[in-house]
Design a protein around this motif. Structure first.
Motif, PDB file in Angstrom:
ATOM      1  N   LYS A   1      55.906  39.346  49.205  1.00 23.07           N
ATOM      2  CA  LYS A   1      55.828  39.054  50.641  1.00 23.07           C
ATOM      3  C   LYS A   1      57.154  39.478  51.247  1.00 23.07           C
ATOM      4  O   LYS A   1      58.215  39.147  50.708  1.00 23.07           O
ATOM      5  CB  LYS A   1      55.599  37.558  50.840  1.00 23.07           C
TER       6      LYS A   1
ATOM      7  N   ASN B   1      50.815  40.078  58.766  1.00 25.08           N
ATOM      8  CA  ASN B   1      50.670  38.838  59.535  1.00 25.08           C
ATOM      9  C   ASN B   1      51.718  38.809  60.639  1.00 25.08           C
ATOM     10  O   ASN B   1      52.843  39.249  60.431  1.00 25.08           O
ATOM     11  CB  ASN B   1      50.895  37.613  58.654  1.00 25.08           C
TER      12      ASN B   1
ATOM     13  N   VAL C   1      52.291  41.183  53.208  1.00 26.52           N
ATOM     14  CA  VAL C   1      51.993  40.636  51.876  1.00 26.52           C
ATOM     15  C   VAL C   1      51.179  41.681  51.126  1.00 26.52           C
ATOM     16  O   VAL C   1      50.372  42.411  51.714  1.00 26.52           O
ATOM     17  CB  VAL C   1      51.214  39.295  51.937  1.00 26.52           C
TER      18      VAL C   1
ATOM     19  N   GLY D   1      48.828  41.435  48.131  1.00 23.83           N
ATOM     20  CA  GLY D   1      48.168  40.609  47.130  1.00 23.83           C
ATOM     21  C   GLY D   1      49.087  39.472  46.728  1.00 23.83           C
ATOM     22  O   GLY D   1      49.679  38.803  47.589  1.00 23.83           O
ATOM     23  N   ASP D   2      49.188  39.267  45.430  1.00 25.89           N
ATOM     24  CA  ASP D   2      50.115  38.238  44.944  1.00 25.89           C
ATOM     25  C   ASP D   2      51.459  38.853  44.562  1.00 25.89           C
ATOM     26  O   ASP D   2      52.346  38.160  44.062  1.00 25.89           O
ATOM     27  CB  ASP D   2      49.508  37.533  43.723  1.00 25.89           C
TER      28      ASP D   2
ATOM     29  N   ALA E   1      48.523  43.369  53.600  1.00 22.67           N
ATOM     30  CA  ALA E   1      48.050  42.646  54.795  1.00 22.67           C
ATOM     31  C   ALA E   1      49.256  42.370  55.677  1.00 22.67           C
ATOM     32  O   ALA E   1      50.348  42.104  55.166  1.00 22.67           O
ATOM     33  CB  ALA E   1      47.389  41.341  54.386  1.00 22.67           C
TER      34      ALA E   1
ATOM     35  N   ASP F   1      47.100  45.872  47.891  1.00 19.65           N
ATOM     36  CA  ASP F   1      46.184  45.134  48.782  1.00 19.65           C
ATOM     37  C   ASP F   1      46.997  44.580  49.951  1.00 19.65           C
ATOM     38  O   ASP F   1      47.212  43.369  50.044  1.00 19.65           O
ATOM     39  CB  ASP F   1      45.522  43.999  47.980  1.00 19.65           C
TER      40      ASP F   1
END
Lengths: 152, 421
Positions: A140, A125, A134, A136-137, A123, A121
């Motif tokens: 990073k 930034n 990142v 998901g959890d 993303a 998942d």
């Protein structure tokens, strides 16, 4: 006399060179405040409406999945860094691709391996001057145009 | 959407936003913010009771709390909109819906009817404003005859009066659904009323009426009978305005709830303050100026009645000082023994009592009792004059009677002598 002609020519040449030098504006911030999540269309083109960027994805799909149609219908995460590079990735990607914009083209500047098993998942930034990835959890990572700067 | 379903839905979004925060995905934060706004809008749209809307208000406050720290990021990512714009729009929609639902729930008033009424009144006011401007322009042209100018002034005055009544009728319509005691109204209701007053431009319009009336007094030559009407108009306006101002103060936000605003001083240095002037302070001052102008014009006209007849009263600028001047003049006449005929007959009886009594007898002027007292003083002056003349007449008549008697009825002295001889 001969010296003065050479001198005059030198001055003229210098003046011409100075006037022809292209204008440079520094400290430009190309960064997007937030990534764009773009869906690849049936024509294999990813189109971002906010920033009016459209690019074919067949070559990228071939590079990542060895299948030119693998990205059709997929959601790509695209962000532009402060320096002006485009960072592209998506679910199941193992890499983040870094492109430098040129005349009607995107040239690969870097290919950063971020997950052996593929992202779940992802993303992106903008964290000037870097870009943060990142998943998901899971993790990073702070990225530069050439690689991973820091991982958590 | 039922209350339960809505709560669940908002809880789900809240959970999503918390997850988003854990992921630290900017895109997810932005999307979460947009989704929660959308969800709240849907909830507002489906709300049919004030209780539901009160609960939604709490959701909005929570949304602000959750995303306030990301304002800068959202300002950039929501381009061309901003965080504040998104929230203001949401609050406006909530406020309008609250207003509508409240009206339907408590008063059974159809909002469309009320809105149509307000729109019609606004249109009428605008028409009257155009008419007023045209009449002022006509009045400014001195090409017309005296009677034509009088007619223009009459129409202008009645136009101003009609506009005055319309504006206060409009504000009554705004306040009507909320009952008499606005202090008991909720913050939401007060905010809704305040918004409507601002939309209807009430303060500016009220201020404009007062200013127009001052302008009217400055550009018109008035006759004694005009003043009674003008004083009534001012008194009614001031009473209505006082009532409206009280209501406006009641709906005004308390200083602690006022948004912090930065104002610039003369030096250009912004000063952040929560202190706002009392609503309508400017209107107060214009209404006061209108009264002063009216008094000034009225007293000048009354003063002319005396000066044109060569009577020099002490200067006066209102009803109280006028009364003092008249009393002082009467006292002077009494002590000096001057002939009061011109003052009593020509000025007081023919002009003041005949033309100005109605105006001067108003309670806001001398009042009936004080006017009667002044009239009594003047009458006594007349009586003293009449008394002196009466005695003179009596003496003259008596002298005449004695003369006649002496001429016709007295016995000649010579006849008696002849008889004795």
């Amino acid at each position: 006399m001969r010296f003065s002609i050479v001198g005059l020519l030198s001055v003229a040449a210098t003046a011409t060179l100075v006037s022809c030098a292209s204008l440079k504006i520094e400290n430009v911030d190309f960064g997007w405040p937030v990534e764009s999540v773009v869906t690849v269309g049936d024509d294999n083109v990813a189109q971002d409406k906010r920033y009016s960027v459209a690019f074919p994805t067949a070559e990228l799909a071939m590079e990542e999945f060895q299948n030119p149609d693998a990205l059709r219908g997929a959601k790509l995460r695209v962000i532009r860094s402060k320096e002006g590079y485009y960072f592209v990735t998506g679910p199941k990607f193992r890499n983040v691709y870094v492109f430098e914009p040129g005349e009607g083209m995107l040239t690969q500047e870097g290919k950063i391996l971020v997950s052996e098993t593929g992202l779940k998942d992802p993303a992106l930034n903008n964290r000037p001057p870097h870009v943060e990835l990142v998943d998901g959890d899971a993790f990073k990572k702070v990225l530069t145009a050439s690689g991973i700067l820091e991982a958590q | 959407m039922t209350m339960r379903a809505r709560t669940l839905s908002i809880l789900a979004l809240l959970l999503m936003s918390l997850t988003a925060a854990a992921q630290e995905s900017d895109f997810a934060v932005k999307q979460s913010f947009e989704n929660r706004i959308l969800e709240i809008k849907k909830a507002i749209d489906g709300a049919t009771s004030v209780a539901t809307l009160d609960s939604i208000k709490t959701d909005i406050t929570k949304l602000e709390g959750d995303f306030g720290g990301k304002r800068e990021f959202l300002d950039r990512s929501l381009y061309p909109h901003t965080y504040d714009e998104a929230l203001t729009e949401l609050k406006d929609i909530h406020l309008i819906t609250y207003d509508r639902v409240y009206l339907i729930q408590t008063q059974g008033i159809r909002l469309s009817d009320l809105q149509a009424q307000l729109t019609a009144m606004s249109l009428q006011i605008d028409t009257l404003t155009n008419e007023k401007n045209r009449l002022f322009a006509e009045l400014a042209q001195s090409k017309k005859t005296q009677s034509e100018l009088r007619e223009v002034a009459r129409r202008l005055n009645s136009s101003l009066d009609a506009k005055d009544r319309l504006i206060f009728a409009m504000t009554d319509s705004i306040f009507l659904p909320y009952g008499k005691d606005l202090n008991q109204a909720s913050e939401m209701q007060k905010e809704a009323v305040g918004k409507k007053l601002a939309q209807a431009n009430v303060l500016t319009r009220v201020n404009e009426i007062a200013t127009d009336n001052i302008r009217f007094l400055e550009s018109t030559q008035l006759q004694p009978k005009d003043y009674a009407n003008l004083i009534d108009q001012h008194e009614q306006f001031a009473t209505k305005w006082n009532g409206l101002r009280e209501k406006m103060v009641a709906v005004a936000l308390p200083p602690s709830a006022r948004p912090v605003s930065a104002t610039k001083t003369k030096g250009g240095v912004p000063v952040v303050t929560t202190a706002a002037p009392q609503p309508g302070a400017q209107v107060d001052s214009v209404v006061n100026a209108w009264n002063l102008k009216l008094q000034e014009s009225l007293m000048a006209s009354i003063g002319k009645e005396f000066t044109t007849n060569g009577i020099a009263l002490q200067p006066f600028n209102d009803a109280r000082t006028f009364s003092q001047s008249v009393r002082a003049y009467i006292a002077t006449l009494k002590t000096s023994g001057q002939d009061p005929t011109v003052f009593v007959d020509k000025v007081w009886k023919e002009r003041i009592d005949r033309e100005w009594r109605d105006v001067l007898s108003k309670e806001s002027m001398l009042g009936k009792a004080e006017y009667a007292a002044l009239d009594q003083l003047v009458s006594e002056l007349h009586a003293e004059q009449v008394g002196g003349q009466f005695y003179l007449y009596v003496v003259l008549v008596l002298a005449l009677v004695v003369a006649i008697w002496w001429f016709f009825f007295r016995k000649p002295r010579g006849g008696k002598a002849e008889k004795s001889e």
